[in-house]
Enzyme design. Structure first.
Site, PDB file in Angstrom:
ATOM      1  N   ASP A  82       0.846  -1.193   0.000  1.00  0.00           N
ATOM      2  CA  ASP A  82       0.000   0.000   0.000  1.00  0.00           C
ATOM      3  C   ASP A  82       0.889   1.253   0.000  1.00  0.00           C
ATOM      4  O   ASP A  82       1.798   1.368   0.834  1.00  0.00           O
ATOM      5  CB  ASP A  82      -0.865  -0.042   1.272  1.00  0.00           C
ATOM      6  CG  ASP A  82      -1.948   1.010   1.289  1.00  0.00           C
ATOM      7  OD1 ASP A  82      -2.414   1.416   0.213  1.00  0.00           O
ATOM      8  OD2 ASP A  82      -2.354   1.418   2.407  1.00  0.00           O
ATOM      9  N   ASP A 104       2.931   5.003  -5.451  1.00  0.00           N
ATOM     10  CA  ASP A 104       2.171   6.229  -5.227  1.00  0.00           C
ATOM     11  C   ASP A 104       3.018   7.449  -5.590  1.00  0.00           C
ATOM     12  O   ASP A 104       3.780   7.966  -4.773  1.00  0.00           O
ATOM     13  CB  ASP A 104       1.723   6.303  -3.761  1.00  0.00           C
ATOM     14  CG  ASP A 104       0.874   7.542  -3.489  1.00  0.00           C
ATOM     15  OD1 ASP A 104       0.670   8.341  -4.434  1.00  0.00           O
ATOM     16  OD2 ASP A 104       0.413   7.708  -2.349  1.00  0.00           O
ATOM     17  N   GLU A 134      -1.553   6.010  -8.577  1.00  0.00           N
ATOM     18  CA  GLU A 134      -2.523   7.007  -8.101  1.00  0.00           C
ATOM     19  C   GLU A 134      -2.361   8.302  -8.873  1.00  0.00           C
ATOM     20  O   GLU A 134      -1.242   8.768  -9.110  1.00  0.00           O
ATOM     21  CB  GLU A 134      -2.330   7.260  -6.598  1.00  0.00           C
ATOM     22  CG  GLU A 134      -3.312   8.311  -6.063  1.00  0.00           C
ATOM     23  CD  GLU A 134      -3.409   8.335  -4.541  1.00  0.00           C
ATOM     24  OE1 GLU A 134      -3.238   7.286  -3.906  1.00  0.00           O
ATOM     25  OE2 GLU A 134      -3.662   9.421  -4.001  1.00  0.00           O
ATOM     26  N   HIS A 178      -7.644  10.002   3.894  1.00  0.00           N
ATOM     27  CA  HIS A 178      -7.215   9.017   4.889  1.00  0.00           C
ATOM     28  C   HIS A 178      -7.555   9.476   6.304  1.00  0.00           C
ATOM     29  O   HIS A 178      -7.667  10.669   6.556  1.00  0.00           O
ATOM     30  CB  HIS A 178      -5.707   8.783   4.790  1.00  0.00           C
ATOM     31  CG  HIS A 178      -5.294   8.099   3.523  1.00  0.00           C
ATOM     32  ND1 HIS A 178      -4.621   8.726   2.515  1.00  0.00           N
ATOM     33  CD2 HIS A 178      -5.497   6.834   3.095  1.00  0.00           C
ATOM     34  CE1 HIS A 178      -4.410   7.878   1.521  1.00  0.00           C
ATOM     35  NE2 HIS A 178      -4.931   6.717   1.840  1.00  0.00           N
ATOM     36  N   ALA A 211     -11.411   4.933   2.510  1.00  0.00           N
ATOM     37  CA  ALA A 211     -12.819   4.523   2.439  1.00  0.00           C
ATOM     38  C   ALA A 211     -13.382   3.994   3.750  1.00  0.00           C
ATOM     39  O   ALA A 211     -14.399   3.306   3.757  1.00  0.00           O
ATOM     40  CB  ALA A 211     -12.985   3.490   1.317  1.00  0.00           C
ATOM     41  N   ILE A 253      -9.492  -0.045   3.413  1.00  0.00           N
ATOM     42  CA  ILE A 253      -9.970   0.214   4.773  1.00  0.00           C
ATOM     43  C   ILE A 253      -8.862  -0.052   5.789  1.00  0.00           C
ATOM     44  O   ILE A 253      -8.331  -1.163   5.861  1.00  0.00           O
ATOM     45  CB  ILE A 253     -11.202  -0.672   5.077  1.00  0.00           C
ATOM     46  CG1 ILE A 253     -12.355  -0.279   4.145  1.00  0.00           C
ATOM     47  CG2 ILE A 253     -11.615  -0.549   6.548  1.00  0.00           C
ATOM     48  CD1 ILE A 253     -13.521  -1.230   4.134  1.00  0.00           C
ATOM     49  N   ASP A 254      -8.524   0.959   6.523  1.00  0.00           N
ATOM     50  CA  ASP A 254      -7.546   0.823   7.600  1.00  0.00           C
ATOM     51  C   ASP A 254      -8.078   1.433   8.894  1.00  0.00           C
ATOM     52  O   ASP A 254      -8.139   0.782   9.942  1.00  0.00           O
ATOM     53  CB  ASP A 254      -6.221   1.511   7.193  1.00  0.00           C
ATOM     54  CG  ASP A 254      -5.120   1.260   8.210  1.00  0.00           C
ATOM     55  OD1 ASP A 254      -5.353   0.526   9.188  1.00  0.00           O
ATOM     56  OD2 ASP A 254      -4.019   1.806   8.044  1.00  0.00           O
TER      57      ASP A 254
HETATM   58  P1  13P Z   1      -8.828   4.881   5.675  1.00  0.00           P
HETATM   59  O1  13P Z   1      -7.927   5.754   6.492  1.00  0.00           O
HETATM   60  O2  13P Z   1     -10.094   5.589   5.318  1.00  0.00           O
HETATM   61  O3  13P Z   1      -9.093   3.566   6.333  1.00  0.00           O
HETATM   62  O4  13P Z   1      -8.063   4.581   4.289  1.00  0.00           O
HETATM   63  C1  13P Z   1      -7.116   3.545   4.199  1.00  0.00           C
HETATM   64  C2  13P Z   1      -6.354   3.585   2.924  1.00  0.00           C
HETATM   65  O5  13P Z   1      -6.706   4.214   1.953  1.00  0.00           O
HETATM   66  C3  13P Z   1      -5.122   2.773   2.877  1.00  0.00           C
HETATM   67  O6  13P Z   1      -4.430   2.956   1.678  1.00  0.00           O
HETATM   68  O1  G3H Z   2      -3.019   4.933   3.623  1.00  0.00           O
HETATM   69  C1  G3H Z   2      -2.520   4.794   4.715  1.00  0.00           C
HETATM   70  C2  G3H Z   2      -2.811   3.602   5.531  1.00  0.00           C
HETATM   71  O2  G3H Z   2      -3.855   3.883   6.427  1.00  0.00           O
HETATM   72  C3  G3H Z   2      -1.571   3.119   6.221  1.00  0.00           C
HETATM   73  O3  G3H Z   2      -1.217   3.928   7.281  1.00  0.00           O
HETATM   74  O4  G3H Z   2       1.206   4.410   6.946  1.00  0.00           O
HETATM   75  O5  G3H Z   2       0.143   4.579   9.215  1.00  0.00           O
HETATM   76  O6  G3H Z   2       0.514   2.347   8.168  1.00  0.00           O
HETATM   77  P1  G3H Z   2       0.258   3.812   7.946  1.00  0.00           P
HETATM   78 ZN    ZN Z   3      -4.518   4.911   0.915  1.00  0.00          ZN
END
Ligand code: 13P
Ligand code: G3H
Ligand code: ZN
Length: 307
Positions: A82, A104, A134, A178, A211, A253-254
């Site tokens: 990611d 990205d 992206e 995010h 999302a 979704i994170d």
């Molecule tokens: P959220 O912060 O809305 O969960 O988005 C996660 C995300 O886009 C990770 O790449």
């Molecule tokens: O897009 C971001 C994700 O939520 C990951 O977050 O870089 O804190 O692991 P992070």
């Molecule tokens: Zn993201």
């Protein structure tokens, strides 16, 4: 079952009007909670690892956790990087067995973004690895970014970008951001823009970042048990369902995972201050992730039974 790539997953999701969930993983309990929910729902699954997650857990631990998940679940699972920030991290993940990477370059100048994405595609494609890129920058209330400032993905540019970079899927900016604070005032996404991009790239899978829905129940629970998560607001589920019915094939979704876990752990600590066995609070936290992910798969993404 070995790790799979997203190609067939997205082709079917596009055809049948649903989206595959891409859930961020950082540790064993998160992997287990997500995989248990997907197995219960017989849903295809993308497990994604950010640079931060990779640093936190270590790439080899993450890969081994996913291997265990494959063994236990017999599900089609994609292992995805990611927000890869440069060529090197994409290469390391490709070499390390990931089946999909995101490069990205959205913060770069347009031509630089194309050039960097192209370089990753040239490395990934002969190795059978999928590349997400992206274009446009995600809105963020804190950055005061809006469509008027031309940060949302431009449809004509999206077509040119896909053609010239060769990326396999494209993350677009239509109003999400995010984290837990996505909107001040009404939550809305630019659906005409999404439809236009979708129509101009027929059959092509789009990706929606940022999302999470930030369910009020988790915010309330976190706050009730000592947290300070005030004014958090996510993407309403009906908007996600609508996007999944269009060309969006992957929904990221994170934040909702973080909220579900943390609310559960806060509650546990307040209610059982004498218990210091990590298993005592990590087990309900894992269950909270599982319940949340099952709800997403069944009621939001629409991918139950599609594995
Ligand atoms: P959220 O912060 O809305 O969960 O988005 C996660 C995300 O886009 C990770 O790449
Ligand atoms: O897009 C971001 C994700 O939520 C990951 O977050 O870089 O804190 O692991 P992070
Ligand atoms: Zn993201």
């Amino acid at each position: 079952m070995p790790l799979t790539g997203p190609k067939d997953m997205f082709a079917r999701a596009y055809e049948e009007g649903y989206a595959v969930g891409a859930f961020n993983v950082n540790n064993m309990e998160i992997v287990q909670g997500i995989v248990a929910a997907a197995a219960e729902e017989k849903a295809p699954l993308i497990l994604q690892v950010s640079a931060g997650a990779r640093k936190y857990a270590g790439q080899s631990y993450i890969v081994k956790l996913i291997e265990a998940a494959l063994q236990e679940s017999d599900l089609p699972i994609v292992l995805h990087l990611d927000h890869g920030g440069d060529f090197q991290i994409c290469k390391d993940c490709i070499d390390g067995g990931f089946t999909s990477v995101m490069i990205d370059g959205s913060h770069l100048q347009y031509e630089e973004n194309i050039k960097l994405t192209r370089k990753v595609v040239e490395y990934a494609r002969p190795r059978g690895v999928w590349v997400e890129a992206e274009l446009g920058r995600l809105a963020g209330v804190e950055d005061d970014v809006s469509a008027e400032h031309s940060i949302y993905t431009d449809p004509d540019q999206a077509v040119d970008f896909v053609r010239r970079s060769g990326c396999d899927s494209l993350a677009i900016a239509i109003g999400t951001s995010h984290g837990a604070y996505k909107f001040v005032g009404e939550a809305k996404l630019d659906f005409p823009r999404l439809e236009k991009i979708g129509n101009m790239l027929p059959g092509y899978p789009l990706v929606l970042h940022g999302a999470s829905s930030v369910p009020q129940e988790f915010v309330d629970m976190a706050n009730q048990y000592g947290g300070k998560v005030g004014g958090a607001k996510g993407v309403p589920e009906e908007l996600l369902r609508r996007a999944a019915g269009l060309a969006v094939c992957k929904i990221n979704i994170d934040t909702d995972i973080r909220l579900a876990m943390t609310a559960s752990i806060r509650k546990f600590f307040m209610e059982r201050p004498g218990d210091f066995d990590p298993r005592s609070y990590l087990a309900p936290a894992r269950q909270a992730v599982r319940d949340m992910v099952r709800h997403k798969i069944r009621n939001v993404l629409g991918c139950s039974g599609k594995a």
